[in-house]
Motif scaffolding. Structure first.
Motif: not given
Length: 851
Positions: A170-178
């Protein structure tokens, strides 16, 4: 002693040998790290192993290919299982490549020293040296040495097709990784396949599976303990799930509580999400659950305001208060997104509207929903009533009686019903379309007049039934522990009680009419030959007519058959508990005057083989009808393998054991040879090989090993018979092909698969769409009859492949085939030999090679 003397004469020899051992590279690096001064190469076969010995990283070649990849696999598992691939879309074609730390990055260089893969970090770091490490959880990281709080790079941020414990999806909104899963192209090609996952964070978050850009399946939202559309996702003692939906991340992960238990979540090359756990005792992966599993899991299968039910025909049904729209018939057949159902009565939005409660449902698509986790169901209902755009509501969390509120605005898409599992969904209706008003607590407020009338009707029906009911037979269902023994299937049929003990050790009612011999004798005109419908090793089946005009089929077990009593008990026990539209229905039985008979519903169109192999009747079987029959058989077999009370292996699936009703709906019959599996069992072994030549899987015929995959083999043979119009058994009309599977395989490998199709189909199926569908079915049939059981798909995957034009289908491997010693023996409905007489010595295995 001479050797010892030499060491004394040459004191430097021993030192030299030690020095050589130190310098010569070993086949595996014992450490779990390597530094900037070290490297991994294909040529020296070096690997690194995690500190706990669970995972190993190195270069590998999948299958028989000559392409090289850097990957991670389980070291402690005997079956090589890859969980991560670095250069999946940039394979190495020369066995001279190197992984090293260069310019603060992990880099793979090919034989010409050209970088073909890199971690692509741009952050400068000179504070300390760098080291690469394979962690105990399978995460390959690049970090400072000594370690700092965060990794510079980690493989867990770039998953391939597998989600490992502690890896987040899923999404890590701090790093922008999806972080998404993307399937392998095929079993031997780890390059990026067509299928991928994506987490939709709008509304009520849930995962979708895409085939390229098209949604093919969704998991449903997280409802506290599982994804709502995965009812099989039950808590287990060795694993815990976590789902985080916050301002910083929206992710799903799981953690293993027991360190020696291995479990993965993966996305297969055919688009199936599957949870598997390694079973040490059997040295194999056990599939705990998988999705999608049937046609009702196809995304938007029934359009707007429709719900799918795999136990009904057709599968699509409208919610109460909705009716089919005016779209064109061909649009509905293609399941166009605009197709579906419309309201019978418009909502008034004045507070007089109400709700209908749908139990055990897959919640609709949640991408356009409003979520309020702070209120309960009663407040949620009031909120929906006040909002004219609200069309439905439900709880967001099903734990502890339910909590939270999710509201749908607009259309309701992608709903299905479950026999077990699912969630209550409340759909808003105009008051005119609500027969009984359902409160927010689910209580039914009906009129006293209606209740009185209903009660009177029930009393009348019950009295009539009691007069007709002379006696009942009770089935004692074995427990899961009991069914592990082959002999315990032959359990006692108790005739004196009206109760039985279920597998959950609960006493439940199960009444099956016990009919008298004289009644059945009169119904069949004293078992006249003119009423005979068929004959096999079990005995004869007769058509009968009861005094009230109801038509029945009577299976009279042969007194000469040594299997008769066993078949009788087995079939009563199994079929009495099975309820599915594609399984024959047992109406009663007879144990009287030394006779044992089973009474079934009468099916007007007899068996599939009586149509498929008859020169006149086969002309009515166009491709559309054959495809519908194929799907029905597949649905019935999937029910036996997965959705029934026990996992049931039929062991004698063939054309003569598929009956057809007046609408040509197929129904699987003859469960005399069936076996029950416990939920933890995947295969069993028997010395008593029973079944029919031409349909038996090689591992069953040769070694007595049977499983769901042996039924899949039989289904594949049957599918190829349906397509070709040729019998599997007795196919000896060619000097080049000894059997039907060899015939189909040769033409398929030569690119002439369409030439095996029954000419009647080709004469009536001229469209390119149907030709494409036929070719897909040939490929599916060949997948099902592959020689190795582990290569064959499970029935849920077969259903997905049959139900979707966009699902990628793997290339089949050569089939296996078993024939009897006497190649010219006549076709029989079933083997009439005793189980212990049908031995390995009477069966040979032929491996078919492409020419």
């Amino acid at each position: 002693m001479k050797g010892v003397a030499n060491y004394h004469h040459h004191p430097y020899t021993f030192i030299f040998i030690i020095f050589v051992f130190i310098l010569v590279p070993s086949s595996s690096v014992s450490a779990n790290t390597f530094s900037a001064t070290e490297s991994l190469t294909i040529s020296n076969n070096k690997t690194i192993v995690s500190r706990n010995g669970t995972f190993e990283l190195g270069f590998f070649t999948p299958g028989s290919t000559s392409r090289w990849y850097l990957g991670i696999w389980y070291k402690k598992i005997s079956t090589r299982t890859y969980v991560w691939v670095a250069n999946r879309d940039n394979p190495l074609t020369h066995p001279n490549a190197t992984l090293k730390i260069s310019d603060n990055n992990l880099v793979i260089y090919d034989h010409s020293d050209t970088p073909i893969w890199s971690t692509n970090l741009t952050v400068e770091t000179s504070r300390s040296s760098l080291v690469a490490e394979l962690l105990a959880n399978g995460n390959f990281v690049l970090r400072h040495d000594p370690p700092e709080e965060e990794f510079l790079w980690q493989s867990f941020d770039f998953p391939t097709d597998t989600l490992l414990p502690e890896m987040k999806l899923g999404w890590d909104k701090k790093t922008g990784f999806n972080r998404v899963l993307r399937s392998w192209r095929s079993q031997e090609d780890p390059s990026s396949g067509d299928f991928s996952t994506k987490l939709e964070t709008r509304g009520f978050p849930e995962y979708y599976v895409f085939n390229k850009e098209s949604i093919v399946y969704r998991s449903g939202p997280w409802i506290g303990n599982r994804f709502s559309c995965v009812p099989e996702m039950k808590p287990v003692e060795y694993m815990v799930y976590t789902f985080i939906a916050s301002n910083e991340e929206v992710t799903y992960a799981y953690k293993m509580i027991k360190p020696d238990v291995y479990s993965t979540l993966s996305l297969s090359s055919t688009g199936t999400i599957q949870r598997r756990t390694w079973i040490e005792a059997s040295q194999s992966w056990k599939q705990l659950w998988y999705q999608p599993k049937d046609i009702c899991d196809n995304y938007k299968q029934c359009g707007s305001y429709g719900y799918c039910d795999s136990n009904t025909l057709p599968n699509c049904n409208g919610i109460r208060g909705f009716e089919e729209g005016n779209e064109k018939e061909e649009e509905w057949a293609l399941r166009d997104d605009s197709a579906g159902y419309v309201r019978k009565t418009r909502l008034s939005c004045d507070g007089t509207d109400g709700f209908v409660m749908l139990k055990r449902m897959k919640l609709p698509d949640t991408s356009a929903t409003v979520v309020d986790r702070g209120i309960g169901l009663k407040e949620c209902e009031a909120k929906c009533l006040r909002d004219c755009n609200c069309t439905a509501y439900a709880n967001t969390d099903v734990r502890d009686g339910g909590s939270g509120c999710v509201i749908w605005n607009g259309g309701l898409w992608d709903i299905r019903s479950y026999a077990n599992g699912g969630q209550d969904l409340y759909v808003k209706l105009a008051s005119a379309d609500i027969d009984v008003k359902i409160t927010s607590h689910g209580g039914i407020i009906g009129s006293s007049i209606g209740v009185t009338i209903l009660l009177l009707i029930s009393i009348i029906i019950f009295g009539y039934w009691k007069r007709k009911q002379k006696s009942v037979i009770t089935i004692q269902t074995p427990t899961v522990d009991q069914v592990r023994s082959e002999d315990l299937l032959i359990n006692q049929v108790v005739l004196t009680s009206k109760r039985y003990i279920s597998s959950e050790n609960k006493t439940e009612d199960l009444e099956l009419p016990l009919m008298e011999f004289e009644t059945l004798s009169m119904a069949t005109n004293r078992f006249s030959d003119a009423n005979m419908l068929g004959q096999g090793g079990f005995g004869i089946v007769y058509k009968g007519t009861l005094p009230d005009g109801k038509e029945i089929a009577v299976k009279r077990l042969s007194k000469m058959s040594l299997q008769g009593t066993d078949e009788f008990k087995n079939e009563v026990r199994l079929i009495a508990r099975l309820q599915h539209v594609n399984l024959v229905r047992l109406l009663g039985c007879c144990v009287d005057k030394g006779e044992k008979m089973l009474i079934y519903e009468y099916l007007e169109n007899l068996s599939l083989d009586s149509h498929l192999f008859d020169k006149i009747r086969r002309s009515t079987l166009n491709w559309q009808k054959r495809f519908e029959i194929t799907n029905g058989i597949a649905r019935g077999l999937l029910y036996l393998h997965q959705d029934s009370r026990f996992r049931i292996i039929h062991r004698d699936l063939k054309a003569s054991n598929v009956l057809l009703d007046k609408n040509m709906t197929p129904k699987i019959s003859d469960f005399g040879m069936a076996r029950i599996f416990g939920q933890d069992e995947t295969e069993a072994n028997t010395r008593k090989v029973v079944g029919t030549y031409g349909y038996m899987a090689p591992e069953y015929a040769m070694d007595g090993i049977f499983s769901m995959k042996s039924d899949v083999f039989s289904f594949g043979v049957l599918l190829l018979e349906i397509i070709s119009g040729k019998r599997s058994k007795g196919f000896y009309n060619s000097n080049r092909d000894l059997n039907l599977l060899g015939f189909v395989w040769r033409y398929w490998k030569e690119g002439k698969g369409i030439e095996i199709v029954d000419q009647i189909i080709m004469d009536s199926s001229s469209s390119a769409l149907q030709t494409h569908e036929i070719m897909r079915c040939i490929q599916i049939g060949l997948l099902c009859v592959q020689e190795r059981a582990e290569d064959r798909p499970v029935m849920s995957s077969v259903m997905v492949m049959l139900g979707s034009e966009t699902t990628a289908i793997p290339q089949p491997k050569r089939p296996g085939y078993c024939v009897g010693r006497n190649l010219n023996e006549a076709e029989s409905s079933s083997s009439t030999q005793r189980d212990d007489e049908l031995t390995v010595n009477q069966i040979t295995l032929s491996v078919i090679h492409a020419r």
